[in-house]
Scaffold this motif. Structure first.
Motif, PDB file in Angstrom:
ATOM      1  N   THR A  95      11.851  32.178 -11.889  1.00 23.84           N
ATOM      2  CA  THR A  95      12.723  33.345 -11.907  1.00 23.84           C
ATOM      3  C   THR A  95      13.012  33.722 -13.358  1.00 23.84           C
ATOM      4  O   THR A  95      13.411  32.880 -14.151  1.00 23.84           O
ATOM      5  CB  THR A  95      14.046  33.063 -11.168  1.00 23.84           C
ATOM      6  OG1 THR A  95      13.730  32.599  -9.850  1.00 23.84           O
ATOM      7  CG2 THR A  95      14.902  34.315 -11.067  1.00 23.84           C
ATOM      8  N   TYR A  97      14.977  35.496 -16.430  1.00 23.56           N
ATOM      9  CA  TYR A  97      16.337  35.882 -16.824  1.00 23.56           C
ATOM     10  C   TYR A  97      16.317  36.394 -18.260  1.00 23.56           C
ATOM     11  O   TYR A  97      15.746  35.764 -19.149  1.00 23.56           O
ATOM     12  CB  TYR A  97      17.305  34.697 -16.716  1.00 23.56           C
ATOM     13  CG  TYR A  97      17.517  34.247 -15.293  1.00 23.56           C
ATOM     14  CD1 TYR A  97      18.239  35.030 -14.390  1.00 23.56           C
ATOM     15  CD2 TYR A  97      16.983  33.045 -14.846  1.00 23.56           C
ATOM     16  CE1 TYR A  97      18.422  34.614 -13.077  1.00 23.56           C
ATOM     17  CE2 TYR A  97      17.159  32.626 -13.541  1.00 23.56           C
ATOM     18  CZ  TYR A  97      17.878  33.415 -12.658  1.00 23.56           C
ATOM     19  OH  TYR A  97      18.048  33.012 -11.365  1.00 23.56           O
ATOM     20  N   HIS A  98      16.960  37.545 -18.495  1.00 28.79           N
ATOM     21  CA  HIS A  98      17.045  38.159 -19.824  1.00 28.79           C
ATOM     22  C   HIS A  98      18.007  37.410 -20.749  1.00 28.79           C
ATOM     23  O   HIS A  98      17.900  37.508 -21.964  1.00 28.79           O
ATOM     24  CB  HIS A  98      17.549  39.609 -19.725  1.00 28.79           C
ATOM     25  CG  HIS A  98      16.530  40.564 -19.211  1.00 28.79           C
ATOM     26  ND1 HIS A  98      15.519  41.056 -19.982  1.00 28.79           N
ATOM     27  CD2 HIS A  98      16.372  41.127 -17.986  1.00 28.79           C
ATOM     28  CE1 HIS A  98      14.780  41.881 -19.269  1.00 28.79           C
ATOM     29  NE2 HIS A  98      15.270  41.933 -18.039  1.00 28.79           N
ATOM     30  N   ALA A 106      21.507  39.874 -23.656  1.00 28.48           N
ATOM     31  CA  ALA A 106      20.085  39.591 -23.480  1.00 28.48           C
ATOM     32  C   ALA A 106      19.517  38.995 -24.766  1.00 28.48           C
ATOM     33  O   ALA A 106      19.952  39.344 -25.868  1.00 28.48           O
ATOM     34  CB  ALA A 106      19.340  40.867 -23.108  1.00 28.48           C
ATOM     35  N   LYS A 109      15.922  43.012 -26.643  1.00 22.38           N
ATOM     36  CA  LYS A 109      15.919  44.342 -26.038  1.00 22.38           C
ATOM     37  C   LYS A 109      14.741  45.093 -26.621  1.00 22.38           C
ATOM     38  O   LYS A 109      14.129  44.643 -27.601  1.00 22.38           O
ATOM     39  CB  LYS A 109      17.211  45.086 -26.373  1.00 22.38           C
ATOM     40  CG  LYS A 109      18.469  44.411 -25.872  1.00 22.38           C
ATOM     41  CD  LYS A 109      19.701  45.131 -26.345  1.00 22.38           C
ATOM     42  CE  LYS A 109      20.929  44.346 -25.909  1.00 22.38           C
ATOM     43  NZ  LYS A 109      22.151  44.847 -26.481  1.00 22.38           N
ATOM     44  N   CYS A 121      13.390  34.913 -23.413  1.00 16.24           N
ATOM     45  CA  CYS A 121      13.930  34.900 -22.060  1.00 16.24           C
ATOM     46  C   CYS A 121      14.004  33.463 -21.556  1.00 16.24           C
ATOM     47  O   CYS A 121      13.648  32.528 -22.274  1.00 16.24           O
ATOM     48  CB  CYS A 121      13.055  35.734 -21.116  1.00 16.24           C
ATOM     49  SG  CYS A 121      11.402  35.047 -20.860  1.00 16.24           S
ATOM     50  N   GLU A 142       8.267  46.901 -24.934  1.00 15.70           N
ATOM     51  CA  GLU A 142       8.494  47.111 -23.505  1.00 15.70           C
ATOM     52  C   GLU A 142       8.818  45.786 -22.835  1.00 15.70           C
ATOM     53  O   GLU A 142       8.225  44.755 -23.143  1.00 15.70           O
ATOM     54  CB  GLU A 142       7.250  47.730 -22.855  1.00 15.70           C
ATOM     55  CG  GLU A 142       7.472  48.184 -21.437  1.00 15.70           C
ATOM     56  CD  GLU A 142       6.271  48.921 -20.852  1.00 15.70           C
ATOM     57  OE1 GLU A 142       6.301  49.190 -19.641  1.00 15.70           O
ATOM     58  OE2 GLU A 142       5.305  49.213 -21.579  1.00 15.70           O
ATOM     59  N   ILE A 143       9.795  45.830 -21.913  1.00 11.65           N
ATOM     60  CA  ILE A 143      10.126  44.682 -21.083  1.00 11.65           C
ATOM     61  C   ILE A 143       9.552  45.000 -19.707  1.00 11.65           C
ATOM     62  O   ILE A 143       9.900  46.008 -19.094  1.00 11.65           O
ATOM     63  CB  ILE A 143      11.650  44.446 -21.020  1.00 11.65           C
ATOM     64  CG1 ILE A 143      12.188  44.198 -22.436  1.00 11.65           C
ATOM     65  CG2 ILE A 143      11.979  43.283 -20.090  1.00 11.65           C
ATOM     66  CD1 ILE A 143      13.693  44.128 -22.551  1.00 11.65           C
ATOM     67  N   VAL A 145       9.471  43.126 -16.810  1.00 11.93           N
ATOM     68  CA  VAL A 145      10.079  42.577 -15.595  1.00 11.93           C
ATOM     69  C   VAL A 145      11.586  42.754 -15.622  1.00 11.93           C
ATOM     70  O   VAL A 145      12.181  42.933 -16.687  1.00 11.93           O
ATOM     71  CB  VAL A 145       9.724  41.078 -15.408  1.00 11.93           C
ATOM     72  CG1 VAL A 145       8.257  40.895 -15.104  1.00 11.93           C
ATOM     73  CG2 VAL A 145      10.110  40.266 -16.609  1.00 11.93           C
ATOM     74  N   LYS A 146      12.190  42.701 -14.456  1.00 10.19           N
ATOM     75  CA  LYS A 146      13.638  42.878 -14.332  1.00 10.19           C
ATOM     76  C   LYS A 146      14.330  41.523 -14.266  1.00 10.19           C
ATOM     77  O   LYS A 146      13.746  40.530 -13.843  1.00 10.19           O
ATOM     78  CB  LYS A 146      13.958  43.682 -13.070  1.00 10.19           C
ATOM     79  CG  LYS A 146      13.441  45.099 -13.116  1.00 10.19           C
ATOM     80  CD  LYS A 146      13.781  45.839 -11.859  1.00 10.19           C
ATOM     81  CE  LYS A 146      13.212  47.260 -11.947  1.00 10.19           C
ATOM     82  NZ  LYS A 146      13.411  47.994 -10.717  1.00 10.19           N
ATOM     83  N   ASP A 147      15.586  41.517 -14.665  1.00  8.80           N
ATOM     84  CA  ASP A 147      16.399  40.308 -14.616  1.00  8.80           C
ATOM     85  C   ASP A 147      16.469  39.803 -13.175  1.00  8.80           C
ATOM     86  O   ASP A 147      16.726  40.577 -12.251  1.00  8.80           O
ATOM     87  CB  ASP A 147      17.806  40.601 -15.156  1.00  8.80           C
ATOM     88  CG  ASP A 147      18.569  39.342 -15.479  1.00  8.80           C
ATOM     89  OD1 ASP A 147      17.972  38.411 -16.043  1.00  8.80           O
ATOM     90  OD2 ASP A 147      19.777  39.291 -15.175  1.00  8.80           O
ATOM     91  N   GLN A 149      13.962  38.660 -11.435  1.00  4.73           N
ATOM     92  CA  GLN A 149      12.693  38.872 -10.738  1.00  4.73           C
ATOM     93  C   GLN A 149      11.864  37.587 -10.745  1.00  4.73           C
ATOM     94  O   GLN A 149      11.845  36.856 -11.724  1.00  4.73           O
ATOM     95  CB  GLN A 149      11.910  39.997 -11.419  1.00  4.73           C
ATOM     96  CG  GLN A 149      10.574  40.308 -10.790  1.00  4.73           C
ATOM     97  CD  GLN A 149       9.854  41.440 -11.508  1.00  4.73           C
ATOM     98  OE1 GLN A 149      10.467  42.280 -12.163  1.00  4.73           O
ATOM     99  NE2 GLN A 149       8.542  41.464 -11.378  1.00  4.73           N
TER     100      GLN A 149
END
Length: 162
Positions: A95, A97-98, A106, A109, A121, A142-143, A145-147, A149
């Protein structure tokens, strides 16, 4: 303690081998890696091993199970290299996480500058929180994936412009 890159290499080697479980111990530290083998895939794996044991003409050899994976990766890397960016990929399944906690800032960014040893991360796997380092120097553009995910091994997480 093993570095992230060394763990990545171990994961790749185990993934490409017939080993289902691997344990490494050194100075009281222990790392245990297991393959997740699904019962639906077991007969196919046994069949491939059996067919490879008997020599056959090259055209009759079965294609490796991961034969479709390398082509897209090569294409992505080529595309990434053309626009001057490099992907930071997940070294494991887990999983994403930012930040170190839900109320913390985070790690990075879009626009953040990173060095090879910058933590970008955390990937949680089996209740272990693994800090992932950039391993490249540049700017996060660019990031991907989402936190929170779920991410796969080798999945691109960030794009970095060197």
């Amino acid at each position: 303690m093993l570095k992230v890159q060394e763990i990545r290499e171990l994961i790749k080697l185990i993934d490409q081998s017939t080993i289902d479980e691997f344990t490494y111990e050194n100075d009281g530290e222990k790392i245990k890696l297991k393959k997740q083998v699904q019962t639906a895939k077991q007969p196919a794996i046994a069949k491939v091993v059996q067919e490879q044991a008997e020599p056959a003409p090259e055209s009759a050899q079965p294609a490796p199970a991961d034969s479709t994976k390398p082509a897209p990766e090569v294409q992505q890397e080529t595309q990434a290299n053309r626009d001057g960016t490099v992907e930071i990929k997940s070294p494991m399944v887990g999983t994403f996480y930012h930040a170190s906690s839900p109320d913390a800032e985070a790690f990075v960014k879009v626009g953040s500058m990173v060095n090879e040893d910058s933590t970008v991360c955390i990937v949680e796997a089996m209740k272990l929180f693994n800090e992932i380092e950039a391993e490249v120097k540049g700017e996060i553009v660019e990031i991907l994936v989402k936190d929170g995910q779920l991410v796969e091994y080798g999945q691109p997480l960030f794009l970095v412009k060197e």
